[in-house]
Design a protein around this motif. Structure first.
Motif, PDB file in Angstrom:
ATOM      1  N   CYS A   1     -34.147 -10.976  27.164  1.00 43.72           N
ATOM      2  CA  CYS A   1     -33.105  -9.988  27.214  1.00 43.72           C
ATOM      3  C   CYS A   1     -32.803  -9.093  25.767  1.00 43.72           C
ATOM      4  O   CYS A   1     -32.687  -7.557  26.030  1.00 43.72           O
ATOM      5  CB  CYS A   1     -31.614 -10.428  27.297  1.00 43.72           C
TER       6      CYS A   1
ATOM      7  N   PHE B   1     -21.865 -13.147  27.261  1.00 43.07           N
ATOM      8  CA  PHE B   1     -22.183 -12.978  28.202  1.00 43.07           C
ATOM      9  C   PHE B   1     -21.708 -11.735  29.295  1.00 43.07           C
ATOM     10  O   PHE B   1     -21.983 -10.909  29.116  1.00 43.07           O
ATOM     11  CB  PHE B   1     -23.803 -13.916  28.815  1.00 43.07           C
ATOM     12  N   SER B   2     -20.613 -12.742  29.255  1.00 41.42           N
ATOM     13  CA  SER B   2     -19.389 -11.797  30.256  1.00 41.42           C
ATOM     14  C   SER B   2     -18.895 -10.464  29.818  1.00 41.42           C
ATOM     15  O   SER B   2     -19.136  -9.343  30.597  1.00 41.42           O
ATOM     16  CB  SER B   2     -18.321 -13.008  30.578  1.00 41.42           C
TER      17      SER B   2
ATOM     18  N   GLN C   1     -21.641  -7.162  29.463  1.00 34.73           N
ATOM     19  CA  GLN C   1     -21.409  -6.974  31.436  1.00 34.73           C
ATOM     20  C   GLN C   1     -20.707  -6.212  31.560  1.00 34.73           C
ATOM     21  O   GLN C   1     -20.536  -5.227  31.709  1.00 34.73           O
ATOM     22  CB  GLN C   1     -21.818  -7.886  31.893  1.00 34.73           C
ATOM     23  N   LYS C   2     -19.466  -7.002  30.673  1.00 32.57           N
ATOM     24  CA  LYS C   2     -18.706  -6.013  30.980  1.00 32.57           C
ATOM     25  C   LYS C   2     -18.331  -4.815  29.755  1.00 32.57           C
ATOM     26  O   LYS C   2     -17.335  -3.546  30.399  1.00 32.57           O
ATOM     27  CB  LYS C   2     -17.040  -6.696  30.318  1.00 32.57           C
TER      28      LYS C   2
ATOM     29  N   HIS D   1     -20.708  -2.971  28.989  1.00 31.06           N
ATOM     30  CA  HIS D   1     -21.820  -2.331  29.811  1.00 31.06           C
ATOM     31  C   HIS D   1     -23.099  -2.073  27.888  1.00 31.06           C
ATOM     32  O   HIS D   1     -22.972  -0.923  27.690  1.00 31.06           O
ATOM     33  CB  HIS D   1     -21.475  -0.943  30.097  1.00 31.06           C
TER      34      HIS D   1
ATOM     35  N   SER E   1     -26.127  -3.163  27.859  1.00 34.55           N
ATOM     36  CA  SER E   1     -27.457  -2.380  27.509  1.00 34.55           C
ATOM     37  C   SER E   1     -27.349  -0.602  27.896  1.00 34.55           C
ATOM     38  O   SER E   1     -28.054   0.222  27.670  1.00 34.55           O
ATOM     39  CB  SER E   1     -27.921  -3.025  28.549  1.00 34.55           C
TER      40      SER E   1
END
Length: 214
Positions: free
Chosen positions: A22, A155-156, A159-160, A162, A164
């Motif tokens: 990733c 990892f959380s 995602q929180k 954003h 990416s």
């Protein structure tokens, strides 16, 4: 379940493979983007350092104008002494108090300063993203269970926040900076040569139909 259970070790291995796949594309893209943004910022800075002078009073021209005015006064005094006539003295052609920037210079500098700001913003965010990636891939100490928890927490957070989406938006900022720079360049060339400005404008707009159709 034991903190050193094989389950946590398996989770670590699989999560590590996923993270490397990733993050690898992000890291390579950020490296290329940083190099390009640095070179582009240097180019824009060179142009801006020249054109921003048009937004300030040219004191060399003002000094020459004042010297010319003093010569006119001296000539008027000599004429008054010799001919007993007083001639009108022309006003100072260049005054620092009456200086106003040309609209063309305002547009060019506004576009180029905005372009430089976007490029530097992209560089800053890219550097922060690379530091975050370095921390994300670093292996913490502790038992396999502790490392798995820390990885899940990281990892959380990815995602929180954003991450990416932010990294994917950086090339858009650079494209916008390039567009503003070329727009300013076309306007700048209009004051020098309309023909060259038209050629540059056609070269800039020629790839747009093919990109919009994709």
């Amino acid at each position: 379940m034991s903190p050193t259970s094989r389950l946590w070790k398996t989770y670590e291995d699989e999560a590590g493979k996923y993270d490397l796949e990733c993050v690898a594309d992000w890291r390579d893209g950020l490296d290329i983007l940083l190099v390009f943004a640095a070179l582009f910022s240097a180019v824009v800075t060179t142009f801006v350092s020249q054109t921003c002078q048009n937004l300030q009073v040219d004191y060399a021209e003002v000094t020459a104008s004042i010297m010319l005015q003093s010569l006119n006064v001296q000539h008027a005094i000599l004429d008054a002494l010799q001919n007993h006539t007083v001639q009108a003295i022309p006003p100072v052609p260049v005054s620092p108090f009456a200086f106003q920037s040309k609209p063309l210079d305002l547009w060019v500098n506004a576009l180029w300063f905005t372009s430089l700001g976007l490029s530097l913003t992209t560089t800053l965010i890219a550097v922060l993203a690379k530091q975050w990636i370095y921390q994300y891939l670093s292996i913490p100490s502790g038992t396999p269970l502790d490392r798995s928890r820390i990885r899940h927490y990281r990892f959380s957070a990815l995602q929180k926040w954003h991450v990416s989406l932010i990294i994917g938006f950086l090339p858009v900022l650079m494209h916008l900076a390039l567009g503003l720079f070329f727009a300013g360049l076309v306007i700048y060339l209009c004051s020098l040569s309309i023909a060259i400005a038209n050629v540059l404008f056609m070269q800039f707009t020629a790839p747009l139909p093919s990109q919009l159709s994709v």
